[in-house]
Each structure stands twice: as C-alpha cells, then as structure tokens.
Scaffold this active site. Structure first.
Site: not given
Ligand code: GAL
Length: 655
Positions: A110, A114, A149, A320, A328
């Site tokens: 994703r 640019c 983001e 979120e 991650w």
């Molecule tokens: C955020 C993002 C989400 C998802 C989430 C996972 O940075 O906006 O789409 O990837 O992290 O923690």
C-alpha cells in the site's frame, strides 16, 4: 453543533469487502450490542469500487452502507487513495515513489504513490469526487477520513522525477532569484553554487551529507505536498458532502510532515494508537520494554492525545485503537487484561470524542492475518470485546462537562524534529524525544498538559515549556514576553535561523532579549559520559554559556547549566530526570500550580469536574495519597488493580 460534538462514542474499522455479504447484518447488530455506534469503511477498497478504469461497482458498498444505516450505525467513509489499484499503476508507472537510493517502491502492498505526481493527483481528485458524489449526502455518513495514515511506511519523501520537478518549481517561487537561494543556503561553502533553479537536484545520493538548508527545504516542500494533496480532497468533500466532519488518521511519533499545517483543512484530528507496538519500536530502554510490555509506556498514548487535541484545535478522535497483539512490531505481546478499557477511558479523559477500534474481526488472509481484532477470524468474540462493552458502560461519565483545560503548555514544532534529524550533532538527538521526556517528567508530577504549535495562543497558561525549538518564529518572543507564566527553554532552542544557519548573535538568538545568555559552544556526549554537578548530572548534550547571570545550577567545575532572568529560564544541557522534576516543581510552586507526585506507572488527567487516575502497572497500586480525604470514587478502588481506572469529582481545591 455537529453529530460528532454531541456524543462521546465508540467506533470500529470494518471491511465489508473482506467478508461474505451474509455476515454484514449480523456484524452490525453485534456492534450495536457491544456499544459501538460508528463504523469506518472504505479506505482500502478502490479495486472493488472501480475494478477497471471508469467502471464503477457501487452495488456492494450501497448495500453495506444500507446495512449499517438500518442497524443505526453512523458511518465514517474514507477516500481510498492509500491503495491505488493495479490497473492505475500499470497505466501510470511513474506515479510510484522512488526511495532515497533510487529504487522504485512497487505495487504489492500500500501507499505506492508519489505526492508530487500530477497524474496521480488528478486520479485522487477523480476518485474522491466519485465516492463523495455517491454517498456525500447519505444520512448515515457523518464524517470523512482522507486517505489513510499519510507518511506510513516512510512515504512522505519521494525522490522521483515528479518530486524533483515540483521541488524546483517550489524553490523558484519561494526564492525567485537563484542568488537569493545560494545566499540563504550558504552555497559558497564547498562550491555548491547554482546558476539556475533547473540545476538543483534532490538532496540524495550525495557523496557525504547534503547541505542541511537544502535538506530542510526539501522537507518543507514535501510536507507542503502532503498538505496540498489532502486539501484537494477536502475541497471536493466539502462541496459534495456538506456538513460532515473531515478528518485524517495521523500516526504515533510520525513527524515527516507538519500535522498542524495539514490539519488547517480538517475539522477533527484523529490518530491511530498502538501502545504496545510503539513501546517496542521506539527509543525506550530494555527496562521499560519489559516492565510495560503488556501495557505500553504510561506517557505515549497521553502524549499523542495531548498533541492531537492541539492539532485538531480541540477536536480529536482515536481512529484506530489496538485491541490485542499487532503484527508489525519486533515482538507482539497481548495487552494485560483491562488495558483496552484503560486506553479507551484515558483517551476520553484527554478529550477524545471517539475511540474506534482496529479492527472488527481479525482477517485470516494477507499481510495482517496475525493482527487481532475485536472478534477472532471464526467470528467468536476475542478478549477485547468484553472490554469494549465495559468501556461503553462507562461512557456516561463523559457525557456532561467536557472541558480539558491544562495548567502547562508544551511547545512542539514539526520543523524542530526535521532539523535535529538533519543535524543531530550527537547520535540519536531528537527534538521530539526531548519533548516527550519533558512531557513525561511533567506527567509524573500529575500535571495536565496541552501540546501546542509555536503559533498557538499562550495566554492563560501558568507554565510554558519549550523543550527544543531551534527556530524561534518572529511573533513568539513578544508573546512570551507578554504572558504571565513561568517559562523554560531547553537545549538548542533559538539555535538556528529559518535558513538553517547559526544566528548572527549566537544562540539562543532572539531569546537573548528575554534572557541575556550566549551559547558559545555545544558538546554532545556519548552514552556513559556524564558531567557531574553537586546532586545532579548532565549527559548527552551540554552547552557552554556566557552570561552575567549567576547560574541557578552549575557543574562541579563552575560552568552554568540553568540560567534564569525573571520568569524565564534556559536549561543548557540534558539533565537527569530527578533534576528535571526539581526544576519543574520549583517553577510550579512559583506560580501556585499544585503538583501531585504520581506513584510509579500511575498517571492522572482532569476531565471537566472529574479527576481520573490510570494504573499502567502490572500490579495494583495504592492511590490513597492522590485522593482528597472525603472523595467518593465513582470508578475504581483506592487500591487500584493492575490496568485499573479510578475517577472522582475534583472541585479543584487541594486538601
Ligand atoms: C495502521 C493502519 C491500519 C493497519 C494497522 C495495523 O497503521 O492504518 O490500516 O495496518 O496499522 O496495526
């Protein structure tokens, strides 16, 4: 008053395109039953909205929106520009960004675009208009999120031909005359002079470091491109979807563009809160990483709440909220039971209008299949679902008086972080980190803090702290002269001009009119190298100051560390946390601000007439010492459980 301002509410991020249609209505009903009243939809759905150039398929989204509406959910729709589809990238291969070593950032995840590419800008406007015209006046649509983001995955700076062409244009408009640019950047140094704007490259792939003024202008330009990209979407949304709030979901510790600047086009700032991931990924030491592994650092979420309240000029959401392990960070532990509730209530106590969880159900496929949701992939409630219900039950506490006034203003400027990143002068020096450390020290004294840009109104605060602000904007000195607060400036404040040079009268430049000091030399100190004073020490950074003022703090060898004239102080080094506390304590007492010493891992926030306390520890903590004798707890206990929250009515009178 808009819908958003009327109610504090819970939301969730939902992806109808990930699930069978037959599940949608059941999902919506379960959201409502859980206490969730808002759903965010569509930020990555471009390939399903427009499967081929110009061929739109609205049927599924029409139906999903209808299902949510019938269930009574308010909808936050998104522009899907964070994920341009394959057909578009194939039609315009040069729309992707190029990284600093010249490699393309290809399709397959994703944010593969640019900001400077004119063709993509056109496409961004086109898809925004299409979605906005289709749903902009739908009664269930209460707000729009632009893109997703900005800056995530290091995507603000692009080193593409499109960025180069736009940068040259931006420079020629800013400087008009190439000699003005040469003079401003100091290009006579190393024979870097240009004869025309067309000769200027992007500041990458140079043999050694590029000219810091060149890099700074590239960062300003890149930040402006993000703002322009966002603004173009906002103009379309305002026209086609009147009366709806516009927002964007900003990130934690991401500073690559100026959020204050971008948010001028928004109604609400939102941010994405992943406390465990942030603790793991950022600068914290191993002790903190172990101690708070399942809770997150006690000041990280609050720091961003207080920052984004300022970015949103009072209006902000958590878009979120982490519900369980993420996928991650280097390690991804599960939150301690109770933390999802604590994080949510803490956000409301700092003034959030919305806390929205990411995501409704864990996806069993693709990149984020290891990321928890409120539901497991088999549709059974995951651990956080219970805590969301508990949070919903506590929302009534936030129904009435929502003022979040703070005693302390902390000045943070995005450009300050760019400058210390461009020229750290000592490994790891970061203006953002200094701001965070000062913020954390103030919070340990139980103070409520607003994090504000230098241009903000500062009257009304009793303490103002300026941890690290290399460029002092013209108007700030006069504003600071006029306030009735006690003020402290930290290292490197006033150390540069707007063109990244040392001020002619030496640092702290214009601040010398408030405090007669001159920084004549600076040193950065490697870890373990400390400069001792009587009962304190300086590490990492020390400035040699010439001044007729007798220092309030000095090293053993007599060199001054803290200088004061009237209500203004300058701290010429990085002192140990205990000393920072002492300085803040002293300042607070001079202006009659009461402090509350927080037990380790415990933090507080005032919301209207309520005083909240949050226990970020993995064990219980007594909060007796914080409570007035006759206070009746509305929430929680005097012996506060691990991850516990307490609240009582606080009339502001210390007993
Ligand atoms: C955020 C993002 C989400 C998802 C989430 C996972 O940075 O906006 O789409 O990837 O992290 O923690």
């Amino acid at each position: 008053m808009t819908f958003a301002e009327k109610t504090r509410r819970l939301g969730v991020c939902y992806y109808p395109e990930h699930w069978p249609r037959e599940w949608w209505a059941d999902d919506a009903a379960r959201m409502i039953a859980m206490g969730i009243t808002q759903v965010r939809v569509g930020e990555f759905a471009w390939s399903r909205i427009e499967p081929e150039s110009g061929r739109f398929d609205w049927t599924w989204l029409d139906e999903a929106i209808d299902v949510f509406d019938r269930a009574g959910l308010a909808i936050v729709l998104c522009t899907p520009t964070a994920t341009p589809p394959k057909w578009l990238v194939d039609a315009m291969p040069d729309m992707i960004a190029i990284d600093a070593v010249g490699k393309p950032r290809r399709f397959g995840s994703r944010r593969h675009y640019c900001f400077s590419h004119e063709g993509y800008r056109r496409e961004s406007r086109r898809i925004t208009r299409a979605v906005a015209e289709r749903y902009g006046r739908h009664r269930a649509v209460v707000a729009w999120q632009t893109d997703n983001e900005y800056g995530c995955h290091d995507t603000v700076l692009s080193w593409s031909p499109a960025a180069l062409a736009a940068f040259r244009r931006w420079l020629s408009e800013r400087y008009v005359d190439i000699d003005a640019l040469n003079a401003a950047w100091g290009n006579v140094f190393w024979s870097m002079e240009y004869r025309s704007f067309d000769e200027i490259d992007l500041p990458n792939l140079t043999v050694t470091e590029a000219n810091p003024a060149h890099v700074l202008d590239f960062r300003r330009f890149s930040s402006w491109q993000v703002k322009e990209f966002n603004r173009e979407q906002c103009l379309i949304l305002r026209e086609s979807s009147p009366g709806r709030d516009l927002t964007h979901n900003f990130m934690g510790f991401v500073t690559d563009f100026d959020h204050h600047d971008l948010a001028e086009d928004l109604d609400v700032a939102a941010w994405d809160s992943y406390p465990l991931g942030f603790l793991e990924q950022f600068w914290f030491g191993d002790d903190d990483k172990h101690r708070y592994a399942r809770q997150g650092h006690p000041d990280v979420s609050a720091f961003h709440h207080d920052l984004y309240r300022g970015v949103g000029r009072g209006r902000w959401w958590v878009m979120e909220q982490q519900p369980g392990p993420v996928n991650w960070a280097r390690y991804n532990p599960a939150p301690l039971p109770g933390m999802v509730r604590l994080w949510s209530l803490e956000a409301f106590a700092h003034g959030a209008e919305v806390v929205s969880y990411f995501r409704w159900r864990q996806a069993p496929f693709a990149q984020e299949q290891m990321h928890a949701g409120l539901l497991r992939p088999d549709r059974v409630d995951d651990v956080a679902a219970l805590e969301v219900r508990e949070t919903a039950a506590a929302l009534s506490h936030f129904a009435v008086d929502s003022s979040t006034t703070a005693e302390v203003a902390l000045i943070f400027d995005y450009q300050a972080e760019w400058m210390t990143a461009i020229q750290p002068q000592g490994a790891g020096f970061s203006a953002l980190r200094v701001c965070f450390e000062w913020y954390s020290a103030l919070r340990q004294l139980g103070l409520d803090i607003d994090i504000l840009p230098p241009a903000a109104e500062l009257s009304g605060y009793r303490m103002i702290v300026v941890p690290c602000l290399p460029v002092i904007p013209d108007t700030l000195v006069d504003k600071l002269r006029a306030v009735e607060a006690t003020v402290i400036y930290g290292p490197r404040t006033g150390s540069k001009t707007g063109q990244f040079s040392i001020p002619h009268n030496l640092p702290p430049g214009e601040l010398q009119s408030l405090l007669p000091i001159k920084v004549v030399r600076v040193e950065s100190l490697r870890e373990g190298l400390v400069e001792p004073g009587a009962d304190f020490s300086v590490s990492r950074w020390f400035e040699h100051v010439e001044s007729a003022l007798p220092p309030e703090l000095r090293l053993h060898d007599g060199r001054g560390v803290l200088f004061r004239q009237g209500s203004h102080r300058y701290l010429a080094g990085m002192v140990d946390p205990g000393t920072l506390h002492k300085i803040f304590r002293q300042m607070a007492s001079e202006v009659g601000v009461g402090i509350r010493d927080m037990p380790e891992g415990v933090r507080t926030r005032r919301f209207g007439k309520l005083r909240f306390v949050f226990n970020h520890c993995a064990e219980s903590r007594s909060i007796d010492a914080l409570l007035p004798k006759d206070a009746a707890l509305l929430v929680g206990m005097r012996e506060l459980d691990a991850a516990g929250v307490a609240a009582w009515i606080d009339d502001g009178i210390r007993k």
